[in-house]
Scaffold this motif. Structure first.
Motif, short mmCIF file in Angstrom:
data_model
loop_
_atom_site.label_atom_id
_atom_site.label_comp_id
_atom_site.label_asym_id
_atom_site.label_seq_id
_atom_site.Cartn_x
_atom_site.Cartn_y
_atom_site.Cartn_z
N VAL A 125 0.84 -1.21 0.00
CA VAL A 125 0.00 0.00 0.00
C VAL A 125 0.87 1.25 0.00
O VAL A 125 0.61 2.21 -0.75
N ALA A 126 1.94 1.25 0.80
CA ALA A 126 2.82 2.41 0.87
C ALA A 126 3.55 2.65 -0.44
O ALA A 126 3.63 3.79 -0.93
N TRP A 127 4.08 1.58 -1.05
CA TRP A 127 4.86 1.73 -2.28
C TRP A 127 4.01 2.24 -3.44
O TRP A 127 4.37 3.20 -4.11
N PHE A 128 2.87 1.63 -3.67
CA PHE A 128 2.07 2.02 -4.82
C PHE A 128 1.38 3.37 -4.61
O PHE A 128 1.06 4.07 -5.57
N THR A 129 1.15 3.75 -3.35
CA THR A 129 0.66 5.10 -3.08
C THR A 129 1.74 6.13 -3.39
O THR A 129 1.48 7.18 -3.98
N LEU A 130 2.99 5.81 -3.03
CA LEU A 130 4.11 6.69 -3.34
C LEU A 130 4.29 6.84 -4.84
O LEU A 130 4.51 7.95 -5.35
N VAL A 131 4.19 5.73 -5.57
CA VAL A 131 4.31 5.78 -7.04
C VAL A 131 3.23 6.69 -7.62
O VAL A 131 3.50 7.51 -8.50
N TYR A 132 2.01 6.54 -7.11
CA TYR A 132 0.91 7.38 -7.61
C TYR A 132 1.20 8.85 -7.37
O TYR A 132 1.02 9.69 -8.26
N LEU A 133 1.66 9.20 -6.17
CA LEU A 133 1.95 10.61 -5.85
C LEU A 133 3.06 11.16 -6.74
O LEU A 133 3.00 12.32 -7.19
N LEU A 134 4.08 10.35 -7.02
CA LEU A 134 5.16 10.80 -7.89
C LEU A 134 4.68 10.99 -9.32
O LEU A 134 5.08 11.93 -10.01
N MET A 135 3.79 10.10 -9.77
CA MET A 135 3.28 10.20 -11.14
C MET A 135 2.47 11.46 -11.35
O MET A 135 2.53 12.08 -12.42
N GLN A 136 1.69 11.85 -10.34
CA GLN A 136 0.83 13.01 -10.51
C GLN A 136 1.62 14.30 -10.72
O GLN A 136 1.11 15.27 -11.28
N ARG A 137 2.87 14.31 -10.32
CA ARG A 137 3.71 15.50 -10.52
C ARG A 137 4.17 15.60 -11.97
O ARG A 137 4.66 16.65 -12.39
N HIS A 138 4.03 14.53 -12.74
CA HIS A 138 4.52 14.52 -14.11
C HIS A 138 3.40 14.42 -15.14
O HIS A 138 3.67 14.32 -16.33
N VAL A 139 2.17 14.42 -14.69
CA VAL A 139 1.07 14.17 -15.61
C VAL A 139 0.18 15.40 -15.76
O VAL A 139 -0.39 15.89 -14.79
N ARG A 140 0.11 15.91 -16.96
CA ARG A 140 -0.85 16.93 -17.30
C ARG A 140 -1.07 16.86 -18.81
O ARG A 140 -0.11 17.01 -19.58
N LEU A 141 -2.28 16.62 -19.24
CA LEU A 141 -2.56 16.38 -20.64
C LEU A 141 -3.07 17.63 -21.33
O LEU A 141 -3.72 18.48 -20.72
#
Length: 438
Positions: A125-141
């Motif tokens: 839960v901790a790892w995949f939540t961290l991945v999600y938070l990091l991804m949101q900093r790089h995603v804007r369409l």
């Protein structure tokens, strides 16, 4: 698969293409296995007699690996649903997969190391939540909009940069193009849309894409409201009904202590019956009696029996800070404990765990007169929780009811196990934060 849902899956693929290789699913999973399976296996094995060679440790590592793979598949599928991101399915997906693995272990009496399994779950839960938070900093369409119709709805939408497309100018950078196909676009524009597709730029029907991103199905024409389009297959509804009943029996046993304690507290808090009974409209427009814990001062007329048009609807509407709500009633509403007696309605076949909320018969009559297509929401069984409840909360004004109806229609048109799983996860969240209660 519905066109709107397919559009969202493709649109999410664009998000994936915009991420670095570090964020690709294969890398996420590989690093996740290292962190969530191998590390707990090594760390926790030190406390066992034979260390890494202990069968319990090896069995548990394999079980954790299976749970990680299953949870990753679940949370990725839930994250593709409308109006959601991958974070919505993380806790639900891994809780379900680890719970299923643990249940299987207990059933077959397979020796396992509890510490490895627990640590693996927490790290997942901790790892995949961290991945999600990091991804949101790089995603804007960047979404290109072809003028006309409903494309203006995308302007200002969170997570999107929009730009109006010009016929005589090729866009510098867009990830996709939205056009309202119901509009009578000129031959030049139709040719240009083809050019976009040939250039590898996806072109979506604006209405379907908006429905996918918001989780609301706006109904505007009778042609969009046939029972064939809105109503799930009867075989699916039958299977869902049987599964609902099957789950209701153990659920009733589990919550029985809560029901008894709540009943006693209500009886001590204010005069009147413990249960509130009210006529509501359910599957195929049939009226039934719904059961809830009473959260207001006793009002026999609020049951809806013998209702008259001149009585109005105010008696059946709960307003913010409604003075009729009792002291304990406010807590029961916020925590949704007042809905638990509806498990009885599920056993009786009148309700489901998940579906559009059943409306009071008097309110249903009123809204049916004010809103076209309102009665289409009765093509499925009403639920204790639903897509509209976790997306919008409790509403009473007619304009808000129209929006609620759009959420209900989306659920009906896109009925799936994944959507139900997401609703369960978000319902648990709303029970904790009290979102949308009145």
């Amino acid at each position: 698969m519905p066109a709107a849902h397919m559009g969202l899956l493709m649109f999410n693929d664009l998000r994936l293409n915009r991420r670095s290789r570090w964020f690709c699913p294969a890398t996420q999973l590989a690093v996740g296995i290292l962190i969530c399976v191998i590390i707990p296996f090594i760390v926790q094995s030190r406390g066992l007699p034979q260390g890494l060679m202990e069968p319990e440790a090896q069995h548990t590592a394999l079980a954790a690996l299976a749970a990680i793979l299953g949870g990753f598949w679940l949370h990725r599928n839930v994250g593709q649903l409308p109006g959601t991101r991958e974070s919505s399915g993380i806790v639900a997906g891994y809780s379900l997969s680890f719970g299923a693995v643990l249940t299987l272990i207990l059933l077959v009496r397979w020796p396992y190391a509890r510490g490895i399994l627990v640590l693996s779950y927490v790290l997942a839960v901790a790892w995949f939540t961290l991945v999600y938070l990091l991804m949101q900093r790089h995603v804007r369409l960047s979404l290109g909009l072809v003028g006309g119709g409903c494309v203006h709805l995308f302007e200002g939408m969170p997570g999107l940069d929009t730009q109006r497309m010009e016929l005589n100018r090729w866009p510098e950078r867009v990830d996709a193009v939205a056009a309202d196909f119901r509009e009578d676009h000129s031959d030049d524009w139709q040719a240009r849309l083809s050019d976009y597709v040939l250039a590898g730029i996806p072109v979506y029907h604006a209405k379907d894409l908006y429905e996918s991103l918001t989780g609301r199905a706006e109904i505007e024409h009778l042609s969009e409201n046939t029972f064939g389009a809105l109503g799930p297959q009867s075989s699916l509804l039958f299977a869902k009904k049987q599964l609902d009943r099957l789950l209701a029996v153990p659920a009733l046993i589990v919550v029985l202590p809560i029901l008894i304690i709540t009943a006693l507290v209500i009886k001590l808090d204010s005069p009147g019956p413990v249960l509130f009974r009210q006529l509501r409209v359910g599957y195929r427009g049939r009226e039934f009696t719904v059961f809830k814990f009473r959260t207001m001062r006793d009002d026999p007329l609020a049951s809806g029996k013998g209702r008259k048009a001149e009585d109005g609807v105010d008696r059946f509407v709960t307003r913010p800070r409604d003075p009729r709500i009792t002291r304990i009633g406010a807590f029961l509403r916020r925590s949704r404990i007042d809905e638990l007696p509806q498990i009885i309605n599920i056993l009786m076949g009148d309700m489901s765990w998940i579906g559009p909320r059943p409306e009071a018969a008097a309110l249903s009559d009123y809204y049916g007169e004010q809103i076209a297509f309102y009665r289409y929401r009765y093509v499925v069984r009403p639920g204790i929780t639903g897509w509209a409840q976790i997306s919008q909360g409790h509403v009473t004004d007619v304009d808000d009811i129209r929006t609620k109806l759009a959420f209900d229609f989306y659920y009906i048109r896109n009925f799936s196990v994944w959507l139900d799983l997401l609703i369960v996860a978000k319902t648990i969240k709303t029970m904790l934060n009290g979102f949308g209660h009145r």
